[in-house]
Design an enzyme around this catalytic site. Structure first.
Site, PDB file in Angstrom:
ATOM      1  CG  HIS A  57      -1.708  -1.235   1.385  1.00 36.44           C
ATOM      2  ND1 HIS A  57      -2.574  -1.696   0.428  1.00 36.44           N
ATOM      3  CD2 HIS A  57      -1.741  -2.153   2.388  1.00 36.44           C
ATOM      4  CE1 HIS A  57      -3.113  -2.833   0.842  1.00 36.44           C
ATOM      5  NE2 HIS A  57      -2.619  -3.134   2.027  1.00 36.44           N
ATOM      6  CG  HIS A 216      -5.781  -6.254   0.838  1.00 37.40           C
ATOM      7  ND1 HIS A 216      -6.739  -5.620   1.590  1.00 37.40           N
ATOM      8  CD2 HIS A 216      -4.612  -6.069   1.483  1.00 37.40           C
ATOM      9  CE1 HIS A 216      -6.160  -5.090   2.663  1.00 37.40           C
ATOM     10  NE2 HIS A 216      -4.885  -5.336   2.625  1.00 37.40           N
TER      11      HIS A 216
END
Ligand SMILES: Nc1ncnc2c1ncn2[C@@H]1O[C@H](COP(=O)(O)OP(=O)(O)O)[C@@H](O)[C@H]1O
Ligand SMILES: Nc1ncnc2c1ncn2[C@@H]1O[C@H](COP(=O)(O)OP(=O)(O)O)[C@@H](O)[C@H]1O
Ligand SMILES: [Mg+2]
Ligand SMILES: [Mg+2]
Ligand SMILES: [Mg+2]
Ligand SMILES: [Mg+2]
Lengths: 329, 214, 329, 214
Positions: A57, A216
């Site tokens: 991320h 995700h």
């Protein structure tokens, strides 16, 4: 799978080493166990802010470690929660004696691992759980909503308040309030590929996108035909306005966040569309942020976040920050 | 293992048993690593096999230390190792399960009832840690039915454990997940086996095979 | 083609409008003709720095407009040089009476369009042509090398010198010197897609990469099987060290620049590899930069740049800068 | 147009001629826009058709203004319009070419020699602006051979222009580019037509067709 790496097994340590070298003026990087602390930690008398989560991320969270934001970040394996040993080591490194605030995105793995670490900690620990993702139905018996890009905003605002000397209880309350005042939803145009898996997490046809994607690659609300930037902005901003109950006349922060594989050119265009829709709802955009902040590896796509502002939050947003990814004030 | 009460295993016996259990668990997880991640790719984030393998690699690497401990402490130590190495949801869950089971008593279980006691402690820990229960399409949907089947005192406990695990795993296919990442899919999570349920089944099979030989 | 846009025809104006709204504290955006100026332009007595080029390399160049860097940027259509009318309007808007320095990447289109604008200008105009791309053979009778990521470094260093009051001739000399002291080479793992074209500019197989890629998807030195980050770093750093004649003991700036579609996770890992190789050549890395600065739409890939530093260049690199993409000092 | 000297075209005649030339050029570029970009995708950056179309759209949009001018001024104005609208390499090149040709004289050419004079002025401007010459695999490899063929005073100048342009275009296929983006490909630029050479051929064909009818 094509990636600019040596191997999936060495990627995290190499990347973190590179990060530490480039930002040696701001952070210290520890490789075993993996955690990143601000250079001048521990700060005596200051509540220490710690976040963390799976890698993938970036710049979240290590890119937000530094003056005015996080004291430490614990990176897990790609899309996998970090482990309690990392968190405990990070807590020990940054504990300034005023307590520790964990900022945790609401995923089962992250929640449970941080919970175990908190149970093992000696001093007072509070946790702010972020769960801003509008794509997931909120319900008491289920996992609940995911924490996504508003986590960045929570970390900035609470980080500034901690820097000003806020105590643990007030910071926890502030973090919970900013999270509750925020909503996010994202779209994916392509999947990402987890290095260790080697295959795309999902596939989308040449004319499809996923509305409500998770960071995700978790599926979203529905798979739809490609929409225009304006139509996407309309749906997402509308969903947030409804859920967060943003009323005409209110001031908001508008964040258009790239998932990693979408160029700034498009993100600024999407911002233009989102701003138009937000204004159509009567909102006043007093603060803005556009860029890749809470990404999903190389996924093409973006998310839109709105956070209700008030004078205090605005001042904390503007307050000085010195991290790898944020530098202003 | 028989269903009757036996003399407590000696320290040396425990060492061999613990070593065999570690080897069997490590072996099945490693062998099925890609299958577990594949299942997780369908309804999660595709890392369950890698997470579990990372954890059991660490347990295997610490085998010398763990096997030197009394059975209960060995379980707990294996649990802590999983917690510290797995990450993700499965780490704290399997880790808490083993840590809780290890606290029940220091000696290895010698009766079926004692095995059920350990299983119950493990299940309770998973429920507490995961704030979940059966029906949420998780590892609990294998662990609980197996514990229940053994609680009934079957004549062939090992066969029963394996069969109930297999059936319970298959039953997760039609469930709609309400916990873990798969919950984000809502109705779309139906039609796939739960990866954590699959790893639980693998571990139960591995343990059964060890006990069969011992 | 899947992009987060309304249409290829409106993308530029919408994106620039979004950019202007988000960075209203730093820049003014003019939409017809398109150019971006720093908020406080013109600065009387200061040489005005203007750059520009095709859109698709964001944040370059508009993201570098502001105090300490560019006075104006002229964005062309995607991968197409801007036109003289934009440049002339930008010159008029930022001319502080001390002359204008154009920073132009060496592409036929950019060179000729800026040349025509310079011919039409009333005051003194000088041009720094950047041509740092090691992938192209330098030769007098040909187009010569392309200007790529070192352009960012030239703009930062010359921008700081202009802010300090440097005169036109010395700034031109500084820019030429920094360009000559720099070398860059890039790799592509995927193609980009020009919005108006709708198709990828080229295709690479699942196990191929292009070594020496240009920032518009121009082919590079050769198409090769995927290489590891370390092998890529070895080849690129070696080529630059040879060409720029960097000697053991010298101080360098190391820039690992993403092409747009490669996540920070990989870029920091590539930095780690490049730093290792550079140190192996005896170089001392005294300044570093990692991120997406000179991109090629959503292309996956990266470039590595080395610039020879000295005390003056280092001080100018560190000097305060306030733009959308750079903010430090 | 004949090869013999004629009376200078009147202002009204110029207006019609200019209008016809603009329409024909705009039409052929628009029609072949995707083909030109396709050629450019092979050895450049895939935008030549879009660049040219943007430019000639602007010229067509300004047709009223341009056709009101004397022929030379009209050429120059069309050139400026291209410069200000095309961007890329082709804008300054075609723009400078028309601006230079427009400076030769105010009246439309009436003899083949005068046409060649305009072409020469255009070619010189391209060479100067592009710092290039024939053999670099550019538009010059069409413009120069066509000017040379017409300079020889052929009996059928329009047919000659078209044929020499077509042959010259084809000849760019085997060339290795040394100017423009295609130069970055080195040897790999061989085997493809040059997009600018193709647009020059299209424009020569369009002009020839207009002159044929006039
Ligand atoms: N709250 C929970 N309670 C019980 N089991 C859970 C819970 N959340 C997840 N699980 C189990 O964990 C498995 C996923 O583990 P893993 O993929 O390793 O972690 P993550 O979901 O963090 O990637 C699921 O298949 C499920 O069986
Ligand atoms: N230096 C030059 N001299 C002459 N013609 C050139 C030169 N550079 C480029 N060209 C011509 O311009 C054409 C490309 O134009 P275009 O694609 O519109 O611009 P760009 O290359 O900037 O994208 C080439 O095919 C070639 O014919
Ligand atoms: Mg995971
Ligand atoms: Mg998982
Ligand atoms: Mg171009
Ligand atoms: Mg082109």
């Amino acid at each position: 799978m094509k990636k600019l790496i040596n191997s999936p097994d060495t990627l995290l340590a190499e990347s973190l080493a590179g990060f530490g070298a480039v930002h040696a003026d701001i952070v210290n990087v520890n490789l075993d166990p993996m955690f990143v602390t601000r250079k001048d930690a521990p700060r005596a008398g200051k509540v220490a802010l710690i976040s963390g989560g799976g890698t993938g991320h970036e710049p979240m969270h290590a890119g937000f470690v530094g003056m005015g934001m996080l004291d430490a970040a614990c990176p897990g394996q790609v899309f996998t929660s970090p482990t309690p040993d990392q968190m405990i080591a990070a807590m020990e490194a940054v504990d300034g004696g005023a307590g520790i605030l964990l900022i945790v995105k609401n995923y089962a793995g992250d929640v449970m691992n941080f919970e175990m670490a908190a149970e093992m900690a000696s001093g007072p620990v509070e946790t702010v759980l972020t769960n801003d993702d509008e794509a997931v139905e909120e319900s008491t018996h289920s996992q609940g909503r995911r924490g996504v890009a508003a986590t960045v905003i929570v970390e900035k605002i609470v980080g500034a308040a901690a820097e000003r000397g806020g105590d643990l209880a007030s910071l926890k309350a502030l973090g919970d309030a900013v999270n509750a005042a925020s909503g996010t939803m994202g779209v994916a145009l392509t999947s990402c590929t987890v290095p260790a898996a080697g295959l795309p997490t999902f596939t989308l046809a040449e004319d499809e996108m996923e509305m409500g994607i998770g960071i995700h690659g978790e599926p979203g609300r529905r798979r739809v035909a490609m929409m225009t930037a304006s139509a996407i902005a309309e749906e997402i901003v509308g969903a947030i306005v409804d859920d967060v109950k943003l009323a005409s006349g209110e001031e908001v922060l508008l964040l258009v966040n790239g998932m990693g594989g979408t160029p700034l050119l498009e993100l600024y265009g999407l911002y233009d569309a989102a701003a138009r829709v937000a204004k159509g709802h009567g909102l006043t955009i007093t603060r803005s942020l556009v860029g890749n902040y809470c990404t999903s590896l190389e996924m093409a796509g973006a998310s839109i976040t709105l956070t209700r502002l008030d004078a205090e939050r605005t001042a904390l947003w503007d307050a000085p920050v010195r991290t790898a990814a944020f530098h202003w004030g | 293992m028989s269903t009757e009460t036996e003399a407590p295993a000696e320290a040396a016996g425990d060492t061999a048993l613990i070593a065999a259990l570690i080897a069997a668990a490590h072996d099945t997880i490693t062998t099925h690593r890609d299958e577990l991640s594949e299942l997780d790719r369908a309804i999660g984030d595709g890392d369950h096999g890698h997470n579990m393998a990372r954890g059991f690699d660490a347990v295997a690497a610490a085998a010398d230390e763990i096997t030197a401990l009394p059975f209960g402490k060995a379980l707990a130590k294996a649990g802590t190792t999983l917690v510290m190495k797995v990450g993700g949801a499965s780490g704290p869950l399997y880790g808490s399960a083993l840590m809780a089971a290890g606290k029940v008593r220091d000696e290895a279980p010698t009766t079926l009832a004692e095995v059920v006691e350990l299983l119950d402690a493990a299940v309770d820990a998973v429920k507490k840690r995961g704030k979940s229960d059966v029906g949420a399409k998780t590892m609990l949907d294998v662990l609980v039915p197996v514990a229940d089947a053994l609680r009934a005192g079957p004549a062939e406990p090992l066969g029963t454990a394996r069969e109930s695990a297999a059936a319970a795993l298959e039953a997760t296919r039609d469930m709609v997940a309400t916990k873990g990442r798969a919950a984000f899919l809502g109705e779309r999570s139906a039609g796939h086996l739960d990866p954590g349920a699959r790893s639980s089944t693998l571990l139960i099979d591995a343990v059964s095979a060890v006990l069969e030989k011992s």
